[in-house]
Design an enzyme around this catalytic site. Structure first.
Site, PDB file in Angstrom:
ATOM      1  CG  ASP A 119      38.126 -25.061  82.966  1.00  0.00           C
ATOM      2  OD1 ASP A 119      37.889 -25.325  81.790  1.00  0.00           O
ATOM      3  OD2 ASP A 119      39.285 -24.954  83.408  1.00  0.00           O
ATOM      4  CE  LYS A 147      37.022 -22.556  79.339  1.00  0.00           C
ATOM      5  NZ  LYS A 147      38.390 -22.340  79.876  1.00  0.00           N
TER       6      LYS A 147
HETATM    7  P1  IMP Z   1      37.370 -25.466  87.590  1.00  0.00           P
HETATM    8  O1  IMP Z   1      37.627 -25.868  89.006  1.00  0.00           O
HETATM    9  O2  IMP Z   1      38.410 -26.044  86.651  1.00  0.00           O
HETATM   10  O3  IMP Z   1      35.979 -25.781  87.108  1.00  0.00           O
HETATM   11  O4  IMP Z   1      37.616 -23.911  87.480  1.00  0.00           O
HETATM   12  C1  IMP Z   1      36.808 -23.016  88.098  1.00  0.00           C
HETATM   13  C2  IMP Z   1      37.369 -21.627  88.129  1.00  0.00           C
HETATM   14  O5  IMP Z   1      38.518 -21.445  87.288  1.00  0.00           O
HETATM   15  C3  IMP Z   1      36.329 -20.663  87.598  1.00  0.00           C
HETATM   16  O6  IMP Z   1      35.395 -20.308  88.594  1.00  0.00           O
HETATM   17  C4  IMP Z   1      37.186 -19.515  87.105  1.00  0.00           C
HETATM   18  O7  IMP Z   1      37.485 -18.648  88.173  1.00  0.00           O
HETATM   19  C5  IMP Z   1      38.458 -20.198  86.633  1.00  0.00           C
HETATM   20  N1  IMP Z   1      38.408 -20.396  85.169  1.00  0.00           N
HETATM   21  C6  IMP Z   1      38.219 -21.562  84.521  1.00  0.00           C
HETATM   22  N2  IMP Z   1      38.206 -21.371  83.185  1.00  0.00           N
HETATM   23  C7  IMP Z   1      38.386 -20.049  82.988  1.00  0.00           C
HETATM   24  C8  IMP Z   1      38.450 -19.217  81.801  1.00  0.00           C
HETATM   25  O8  IMP Z   1      38.335 -19.645  80.644  1.00  0.00           O
HETATM   26  N3  IMP Z   1      38.647 -17.875  82.046  1.00  0.00           N
HETATM   27  C9  IMP Z   1      38.759 -17.342  83.289  1.00  0.00           C
HETATM   28  N4  IMP Z   1      38.694 -18.080  84.404  1.00  0.00           N
HETATM   29  C10 IMP Z   1      38.516 -19.419  84.259  1.00  0.00           C
END
Ligand code: IMP
Length: 197
Positions: A119, A147
């Site tokens: 994300d 994303k």
């Molecule tokens: P990041 O550090 O923002 O890339 O987020 C990573 C973690 O956030 C992922 O491994 C998921 O566990 C959680 N996450 C991010 N987006 C989503 C979503 O759309 N649905 C569910 N979990 C999410």
């Protein structure tokens, strides 16, 4: 990939317990399976003759890990890490705590991290920095979902399943408040689900 209301046919295929909560079917179970077949073929070609270690990031990557590990034909060891990111329930802060570390040493091994979704990229960025300091022979990432519009750090993701828009998704390992992980497809939830919890 558009967020469209789920059709009656699609709804009928979901487990009854989830039907009232689902707003849209983003990626079907069949699409996921087909894409994983393709990615496994790439992994097989890239890691032929190499000592491969798959690292699954708990809990979201459990199904991706299981399905990739069963598709590839190169011998691979498996290990898991669990991390928690400090932040709200739906966004990450980039400050990551290791809840479960690897059981194995990764020095001089070819490591492939298996992720559910990237994300902001902050969690993975931290994880890669941490793992790189252990001197693997190589370090790459396979993520079922990404994303790109949400990315806050530059990351090189070698294998990507699907790009999704900036919406919160669940299913195939991804949860909201620990629910929906067992869904075989990737879906979005009705807004009421968030406000009710
Ligand atoms: P990041 O550090 O923002 O890339 O987020 C990573 C973690 O956030 C992922 O491994 C998921 O566990 C959680 N996450 C991010 N987006 C989503 C979503 O759309 N649905 C569910 N979990 C999410």
């Amino acid at each position: 990939m558009a967020v469209q209301p789920i059709s009656a046919d699609e709804l009928a295929q979901l487990p009854a317990v989830y039907r009232d909560d689902v707003e849209s079917l983003l990626i079907s179970a069949e699409q996921i399976e087909h894409r994983l077949d393709e990615l496994a073929t790439e992994v097989d070609a890239d890691y032929a003759g190499k000592d491969l270690l798959l690292i699954g990031v708990l809990k979201g990557a459990i199904f991706a890990m299981a399905d990739v590990a069963r598709r590839i034909t190169v011998p691979a060891a498996m290990d898991f890490m669990a991390v928690s990111s400090y932040g709200s329930s739906t966004t990450s802060s980039g400050v990551v705590r290791i809840l479960k570390d690897l059981d194995t040493e990764i020095q001089d091994r070819h490591v492939l991290i298996i992720e559910d979704i990237v994300d902001s990229g902050l969690t993975l960025h931290y994880l890669m920095k941490n793992l790189r300091s252990r001197r693997p022979a190589s370090l790459e990432v396979l993520s079922l979902l990404t994303k790109p519009s949400r990315r806050e750090v530059d990351l090189d993701i070698r294998y990507t399943g699907f790009e999704v828009p900036d919406v919160f998704v669940v299913g195939y390992g991804l949860d909201f408040a620990e629910r929906y992980r067992g869904l075989r497809s990737i879906v979005t939830l009705r807004p009421e689900v968030y406000s009710d919890s």
